[in-house]
Design a protein around this motif. Structure first.
Motif, PDB file in Angstrom:
ATOM      1  N   GLY B 131       0.830  -1.205   0.000  1.00 31.34           N
ATOM      2  CA  GLY B 131       0.000   0.000   0.000  1.00 31.34           C
ATOM      3  C   GLY B 131       0.861   1.250   0.000  1.00 31.34           C
ATOM      4  O   GLY B 131       0.636   2.188  -0.766  1.00 31.34           O
ATOM      5  N   GLN B 132       1.877   1.216   0.838  1.00 29.22           N
ATOM      6  CA  GLN B 132       2.744   2.387   0.946  1.00 29.22           C
ATOM      7  C   GLN B 132       3.582   2.585  -0.326  1.00 29.22           C
ATOM      8  O   GLN B 132       3.798   3.718  -0.761  1.00 29.22           O
ATOM      9  CB  GLN B 132       3.652   2.241   2.179  1.00 29.22           C
ATOM     10  N   VAL B 134       2.753   1.851  -3.415  1.00 26.63           N
ATOM     11  CA  VAL B 134       1.912   2.392  -4.481  1.00 26.63           C
ATOM     12  C   VAL B 134       1.587   3.865  -4.201  1.00 26.63           C
ATOM     13  O   VAL B 134       1.664   4.714  -5.096  1.00 26.63           O
ATOM     14  CB  VAL B 134       0.638   1.536  -4.656  1.00 26.63           C
ATOM     15  N   ARG B 135       1.241   4.173  -2.959  1.00 26.26           N
ATOM     16  CA  ARG B 135       0.996   5.569  -2.592  1.00 26.26           C
ATOM     17  C   ARG B 135       2.206   6.438  -2.888  1.00 26.26           C
ATOM     18  O   ARG B 135       2.106   7.523  -3.462  1.00 26.26           O
ATOM     19  CB  ARG B 135       0.696   5.687  -1.091  1.00 26.26           C
ATOM     20  N   ARG B 136       3.363   5.971  -2.434  1.00 24.30           N
ATOM     21  CA  ARG B 136       4.591   6.760  -2.593  1.00 24.30           C
ATOM     22  C   ARG B 136       4.963   6.945  -4.058  1.00 24.30           C
ATOM     23  O   ARG B 136       5.313   8.048  -4.482  1.00 24.30           O
ATOM     24  CB  ARG B 136       5.760   6.092  -1.879  1.00 24.30           C
ATOM     25  N   ALA B 166      -5.720   1.660  -6.872  1.00 21.53           N
ATOM     26  CA  ALA B 166      -5.129   3.000  -6.836  1.00 21.53           C
ATOM     27  C   ALA B 166      -5.080   3.628  -8.219  1.00 21.53           C
ATOM     28  O   ALA B 166      -4.895   4.832  -8.355  1.00 21.53           O
ATOM     29  CB  ALA B 166      -3.721   2.930  -6.243  1.00 21.53           C
TER      30      ALA B 166
END
Lengths: 486, 486
Positions: B131-132, B134-136, B166
């Motif tokens: 998750g992190q 992809v966010r980053r 995402a």
């Protein structure tokens, strides 16, 4: 105009990390550090759990009353670290940061650098640029810097004023350059005029900060090709008479070295040129020192002169790879310089990161032959260069660079981004209008990392967002907008 | 579970900058770009002053009604740029970004990498880490990425799910590694089992995104030393039968090359090993390619395979300096990869910056002899690699990487920090409680810079703070908290 004094004593509580030796960091957890009103560290209590305990243990010893102390505890995951020392930065070149095309030193000077420096004779422009440099470097955690200004007296004095007002330790030098410079940007009138202009800036700094606690002058012959022998000789005499600091450039680029050989055919080598004019002293900062011979390194060591390693600049301008381990092995003191705008970044943390990378480029040919190389610098080593190393280069090593009783409180509060489970869960919800990232910076801590791993993550992905607060001599000189709440 | 469609047509108005050719950027000012509900660029109007004019010129042609269009104009100094393409990133290694000590490839794999990858078989941990990532990466402007997952089927499928949710274009590969791996992290059961597990992930991705518009599978033999010949042969057959993409590592480090020679004594060279198993195809992405011979480059060119240049990783792990110009001269397609966590940064902009620096390290020996070197890459060239170059490497060059009618809207809105006079005036006021810097990032624009200089400043000092918004296939997939107001 003198540096303001602090109204209260201060007690800092939490985790303190600083260099113990070249390759070792010291981690103090649940510790307390007491700072008196002069900005000095007066006590360090390594084991005290919380601030109540710290107060109980320290105040009676120090004769402090609770009402007279401001207390700051760092939050979970935050830590205090010594402020960074930038041993080489050109303030007037800041607007050119990142603008250098594919140029190398000598064409870069003429194409980008001299026009920009010359344009800062206009005081409104100088105020705008210098104000931004000081704000930015403080936001990157730079608590002390050796600045090159320009040849202009008023603008040089303005830079000193701004550093003093902002509370950043600064050695500020008016650039001396009376030959091989463009018509529109040259120190005119001969050595006496060059010296007189330099003296004006020295007098100004001594007036605004008589003890030189925050701001002090530094003699700045740009580099040997740009100074007449007479001017260098006069600067050497002044340095000796008044025990003044000196900064200049040495052995950055092969074209420059060839030019020096041509201009000074009688000198044994580039370093000897400065030595011949009395400019190689224990108070001299030599930027770059990329292509030194053994004889030059030995001379520099003998004279006690110091080196500002500028990896960002040396890579950007294709200058070469400075052999930091080789210099250290020879007993030469080394610190880090951003060298804005040969270096594109005003951040010493970026310089530390690049020092790691450049050292690995130096090591590559050895690795390719299956040999081990000592060239590689570790995270611990570059952080030492960025703090205690730089302090030694600027002659401040008894004052700043580490957390010791008797030293002054030049420090930064570092916070990394704690990734919580909520962050991660967010991602697979259907998006409404895109994602929002709160701005704790790019260093993501998942919680299982050891402290040395957190430090490595900070060095490689950190930026000014991680520098929550900055102090110089006990005074809070920078604070991020978000740091109050997060 | 299929990618959502857009509810409105979109009109973007302002400055658009993208690569025209390897060494040239195209600057479109006062332009408008129209995107239909499928996310495709349907019109580009280069001269239209404002959005009223744009609407007047475009809507009738497109048959659009104003009520059915969402309009976004960029602010003063902002510009639209194509999204970045990351041609090589290991999602499970993200928590190790910056953690590699002084190691090189083979010890780094065993010490840092395999334990971290193995730990992501736990799905809560995988969800948190992926998750992190992809966010980053979205926050850094990465609109398309070629991901290595782990050997774990469920975690690999989860990564694909997260990318789809995402809205990030992703090729997701389950890592195949059935020898020379640690006991706790090895693909067990022989080639059939390896293939069956890979097929499970392929089936999953085809189920969640039948057209492969956003998420698609990619065959991922880790690298030759970690795969049995039988497994590589089976993967080669599968690639050919189903015209699947392939990604692997090639010629990163001299120790690795020696190991390959030892394991495959009959192969002419490292590249030939893959070729012998049918893994060198026009749909193959080869990470690193640092130490290639002329014969290997010729073979790669002949097969039409592509190279992911990972400068950040190659410097950090002391692997070597990839000769990008040399590859381009030989007709090999090159894109940029972050190679997290051999590379310490998840940002393609950082990879672009490092590509500039690594190319200068390659040029240094030439410069030192006074020769010119063609090795040096310009800002324009690395931005080409980061966009159109990467798109070509992933076989997306007709879809994304530039602003052209018929292409899809994978873009980022970039904003730089405008230094106003008020900022500069602030500095010499007596401070109350430290300074506050608003967070437009570190790229300071004073106002006199030309557009190519702004771009250079962005490349050298930019970060995710400059990426205000990100779109993939017309959908807004990332937006900074502050971008609404600033």
């Amino acid at each position: 105009m003198a540096p303001p004094t602090l109204h209260k004593n201060q007690l800092f509580v939490g985790t303190f990390i600083h260099s113990k030796s070249l390759n070792q960091l010291d981690y103090l957890h649940d510790a307390a550090v007491a700072i008196d009103k002069s900005g000095k560290i007066v006590a360090i209590e390594p084991q005290c759990c919380d601030q109540g305990k710290a107060a109980e243990m320290l105040y009676p010893k120090l004769g402090w009353g609770a009402a007279d102390v401001e207390v700051r505890a760092c939050e979970e995951g935050q830590f205090f670290f010594p402020g960074f020392v930038d041993t080489h930065i050109h303030a007037p070149q800041y607007p050119n940061a990142g603008i250098f095309g594919n140029s190398t030193l000598l064409d870069w000077l003429n194409k980008y650098t001299f026009p920009m420096e010359a344009s800062l004779a206009a005081s409104t422009r100088a105020r705008r640029v210098y104000g931004q440099v000081v704000r930015r470097t403080l936001s990157h955690g730079t608590t002390a810097a050796a600045y090159y200004a320009t040849i202009d007296v008023a603008a040089t004095n303005l830079l000193a004023d701004l550093c003093l007002a902002a509370g950043q330790r600064a050695f500020v030098g008016r650039v001396c350059m009376d030959r091989l410079a463009p018509d529109y940007y040259i120190d005119e009138g001969g050595p006496d005029a060059v010296l007189a202009r330099t003296q004006e800036t020295i007098d100004h700094m001594r007036r605004i900060d008589p003890q030189g606690d925050i701001v002090a002058p530094i003699l700045t012959p740009r580099f040997a090709p740009a100074c007449t022998p007479e001017t260098m000789a006069a600067l050497g005499r002044l340095a000796s008479e008044e025990d003044l600091r000196v900064q200049t450039h040495l052995s950055e680029n092969v074209g420059e070295i060839a030019l020096v050989c041509e201009l000074f055919p009688d000198a044994a080598d580039y370093a000897s040129v400065y030595d011949g004019f009395g400019l190689l002293t224990p108070r001299t900062v030599l930027a770059h020192a990329v292509h030194l011979s053994e004889a030059e390194a030995a001379l520099i060591k003998k004279r006690g002169a110091k080196v500002a390693h500028c990896p960002c600049s040396n890579s950007a301008l294709t200058s070469g790879e400075c052999r930091v381990r080789w210099l250290l092995d020879r007993g030469v003191a080394v610190g880090l310089g951003t060298d804005v705008s040969g270096g594109y970044s005003a951040s010493v943390l970026e310089a530390a990161r690049l020092a790691c990378l450049v050292s690995r480029h130096l090591a590559m040919p050895y690795n390719a032959q299956g040999d081990a190389s000592r060239a590689t610098l570790s995270v611990e080593e570059v952080l030492h260069l960025a703090t205690r190393g730089g302090a030694a280069v600027l002659g401040l090593d008894r004052k700043v660079g580490g957390f010791e009783v008797g030293m002054e409180w030049d420090a930064q509060l570092i916070g990394l981004n704690m990734v919580d489970d909520h962050d991660a869960a967010d991602i697979d919800m259907e998006k409404k209008s895109g994602d929002v990232v709160d701005d704790g910076g790019n260093v993501d801590i998942f919680g299982w990392e050891k402290w040395d791993e957190r430090i490595a993550k900070w060095v490689y992905n950190g930026d000014d967002r991680n520098t929550k607060m900055v102090w110089v001599k006990g005074r809070l000189v920078h604070q991020r907008a978000s740091s109050a709440s997060s």
